[in-house]
Design a protein around this motif. Sequence first.
Motif, PDB file in Angstrom:
ATOM      1  N   GLU A  58       0.874  -1.012   0.155  1.00 20.34           N
ATOM      2  CA  GLU A  58      -0.030   0.165  -0.075  1.00 20.34           C
ATOM      3  C   GLU A  58       0.702   1.193  -0.125  1.00 20.34           C
ATOM      4  N   LYS A  59       2.065   1.025   0.796  1.00 24.20           N
ATOM      5  CA  LYS A  59       2.713   2.234   0.826  1.00 24.20           C
ATOM      6  C   LYS A  59       3.483   2.432  -0.610  1.00 24.20           C
ATOM      7  N   LEU A  60       3.921   1.423  -1.316  1.00 25.34           N
ATOM      8  CA  LEU A  60       4.367   1.658  -2.652  1.00 25.34           C
ATOM      9  C   LEU A  60       3.327   2.358  -3.677  1.00 25.34           C
ATOM     10  N   MET A  61       2.365   1.936  -3.355  1.00 25.13           N
ATOM     11  CA  MET A  61       1.116   2.296  -4.311  1.00 25.13           C
ATOM     12  C   MET A  61       0.927   3.677  -4.176  1.00 25.13           C
ATOM     13  N   LYS A  62       1.040   4.200  -2.911  1.00 26.63           N
ATOM     14  CA  LYS A  62       0.647   5.845  -2.505  1.00 26.63           C
ATOM     15  C   LYS A  62       1.890   6.383  -3.067  1.00 26.63           C
ATOM     16  N   LYS A  63       3.168   5.781  -3.190  1.00 27.56           N
ATOM     17  CA  LYS A  63       4.603   6.519  -3.534  1.00 27.56           C
ATOM     18  C   LYS A  63       4.476   6.531  -5.036  1.00 27.56           C
ATOM     19  N   HIS A  64       3.515   5.411  -5.595  1.00 25.99           N
ATOM     20  CA  HIS A  64       3.764   5.259  -7.242  1.00 25.99           C
ATOM     21  C   HIS A  64       3.701   6.741  -8.013  1.00 25.99           C
ATOM     22  N   LYS A  65       4.349   7.008  -8.842  1.00 26.39           N
ATOM     23  CA  LYS A  65       4.260   7.994  -9.874  1.00 26.39           C
ATOM     24  C   LYS A  65       3.976   7.456 -11.230  1.00 26.39           C
ATOM     25  N   LEU A  66       3.015   7.843 -11.741  1.00 22.93           N
ATOM     26  CA  LEU A  66       2.559   7.598 -12.981  1.00 22.93           C
ATOM     27  C   LEU A  66       3.487   7.821 -14.105  1.00 22.93           C
ATOM     28  N   HIS A  67       4.164   6.554 -14.747  1.00 22.36           N
ATOM     29  CA  HIS A  67       5.155   6.924 -15.872  1.00 22.36           C
ATOM     30  C   HIS A  67       4.360   7.114 -17.068  1.00 22.36           C
ATOM     31  N   LYS A  82      20.711 -13.235 -14.319  1.00 22.11           N
ATOM     32  CA  LYS A  82      19.605 -12.958 -13.524  1.00 22.11           C
ATOM     33  C   LYS A  82      18.151 -12.388 -14.410  1.00 22.11           C
ATOM     34  N   PRO A  83      17.025 -12.592 -13.775  1.00 19.92           N
ATOM     35  CA  PRO A  83      16.125 -12.099 -14.627  1.00 19.92           C
ATOM     36  C   PRO A  83      15.942 -10.446 -14.646  1.00 19.92           C
ATOM     37  N   ASN A  84      15.514  -9.966 -15.845  1.00 11.00           N
ATOM     38  CA  ASN A  84      15.176  -8.478 -15.755  1.00 11.00           C
ATOM     39  C   ASN A  84      14.131  -8.019 -15.013  1.00 11.00           C
ATOM     40  N   LYS A  85      14.249  -6.824 -14.349  1.00  9.99           N
ATOM     41  CA  LYS A  85      12.893  -6.529 -13.379  1.00  9.99           C
ATOM     42  C   LYS A  85      12.370  -5.634 -14.382  1.00  9.99           C
ATOM     43  N   PRO A  86      11.184  -5.724 -14.770  1.00 11.68           N
ATOM     44  CA  PRO A  86      10.370  -4.745 -15.543  1.00 11.68           C
ATOM     45  C   PRO A  86       9.967  -3.582 -14.652  1.00 11.68           C
ATOM     46  N   ILE A  87      10.911  -2.722 -14.413  1.00 12.01           N
ATOM     47  CA  ILE A  87      10.940  -1.805 -13.205  1.00 12.01           C
ATOM     48  C   ILE A  87       9.613  -0.654 -13.549  1.00 12.01           C
ATOM     49  N   ARG A  88       9.165  -0.412 -14.675  1.00 11.77           N
ATOM     50  CA  ARG A  88       8.091   0.491 -14.962  1.00 11.77           C
ATOM     51  C   ARG A  88       6.896  -0.138 -14.721  1.00 11.77           C
ATOM     52  N   MET A  89       6.798  -1.380 -14.958  1.00 11.89           N
ATOM     53  CA  MET A  89       5.314  -1.789 -14.730  1.00 11.89           C
ATOM     54  C   MET A  89       4.891  -1.848 -13.553  1.00 11.89           C
ATOM     55  N   PHE A 137      -8.381   0.771 -17.915  1.00 13.64           N
ATOM     56  CA  PHE A 137      -6.881   1.274 -18.346  1.00 13.64           C
ATOM     57  C   PHE A 137      -6.945   2.827 -18.316  1.00 13.64           C
ATOM     58  N   CYS A 138      -8.133   3.274 -18.783  1.00 11.58           N
ATOM     59  CA  CYS A 138      -8.085   4.715 -18.752  1.00 11.58           C
ATOM     60  C   CYS A 138      -8.040   5.359 -17.510  1.00 11.58           C
ATOM     61  N   LYS A 139      -8.915   4.822 -16.580  1.00 13.61           N
ATOM     62  CA  LYS A 139      -9.006   5.389 -15.256  1.00 13.61           C
ATOM     63  C   LYS A 139      -7.640   5.225 -14.504  1.00 13.61           C
ATOM     64  N   MET A 140      -6.997   3.860 -14.714  1.00 11.25           N
ATOM     65  CA  MET A 140      -5.677   3.557 -13.895  1.00 11.25           C
ATOM     66  C   MET A 140      -4.622   4.481 -14.394  1.00 11.25           C
ATOM     67  N   ASN A 141      -4.781   5.073 -15.624  1.00  7.50           N
ATOM     68  CA  ASN A 141      -3.488   5.957 -16.543  1.00  7.50           C
ATOM     69  C   ASN A 141      -3.995   7.166 -16.626  1.00  7.50           C
TER      70      ASN A 141
END
Length: 284
Positions: free
Chosen positions: A94-103, A139-146, A263-267
Motif C-alpha cells: 500500500e505504501k508503494l502504491m501511494k508513492k507510485h508516480k505514473l510513468h 538474473k531475470p530482468n526486472k520490468p521496473i516500469r510495470m 485502463f483509462c482510469k488507471m492511467n
Amino acid sequence: MNLINKKVTHKRFGMGSIVRHNDSSIEIHFATENKKFVYPDVFGEHLIIHDKSVADSLEKIIQKKEMERREDESKKEEEKKLQRKKQELRVEHEKLMKKHKLHPESQMVFWCDTEEKDSSLSEWKVFSGEIKSGNNKGKPNKPIRMHQNSAVLLTAIDPGMPEKDRRILGVYMVNENFIGKLSEDGYIPAHSKYRIQLTEEESDQLLFWEYYVNEKSPNKMTWNTGKYRYFENSWMAQILHDIVSLKTDPEERELAQQFFDHFCKMNQIIEQELPKPNGALKRI
C-alpha cells in the motif's frame, strides 16, 4: 485399550470404577453418582488409575497427546507469524502504491516467437528475459516500469514477413498485485479479468506499427534486439479503443469496453482527449 471396570481415585470424588470410555471422554461410577471427564486429560493431575501397567500405557498416551498439542500450538504460532508477514507485505504494498508516480511510458510490447505465441496466451504471462552482462548476468530482468496501471501487448510476425507486418495477438493488464521493481523471477502475470485474445481475422486488422513510432527514427520500423520495449500509455489506450470496435460478440465487446475504461482510469486518460493513432505505418 480397555479400561472398563478399572479402579481409579479422583481428588474430589474419591474411589470409583470406569464404566465406559471412548477416544474423547470417560465415565466413572463413584459411590453416589456417575461422572464424565475429558479423556485422557483427566488422568495425572486429577485422576489416578490403580493398575500399574495401565497407568504406564496411559502415561505414554498422555505424553503423545501433549506432544501433539505442542505441535498444534507451534503450527498455529507459525500461521500467526505468516499472517503477520502477509499483513506487513500488504502494508508495504500500500505504501508503494501511494508513492507510485505514473510513468508516461509504463506499457510493454512483447515480441512472441513461435512457441511464445501459444504459451503467452494460454498461461497469460510473459518472461522479461535475463540480464546479458555485468554482475547480475543471468538474473531475470526486472520490468521496473510495470505497475498496476500497466498492460502487456503480445505481438508477433509471421515467418518471412517484414517487421512492418507485426500483428497484435492479444493484450492483458498486469496482475492486480504486480509491482515490477519487486519482481524476482522476471515473469509478468496477467490480471484475473482484463485479458483479451484476438482471432486471426482481428489480429490481421491490428498492426502494431500503426500505433508505435520511434521518434528518433519515425520512418523506420525495426525491432533490433530484446524481447520487449516500453511504450506510451496513450498508444495502449488507442489499441484498446480499436479492439472494442473490432469485437462483434456482445460479451467480448463488453469485456473489451470494461478493459478500456479500467485502463483509462488507471492511467488518467480521458477518452475524448485521446489522439488518433499516428504510428510509423500511418506516416508512410
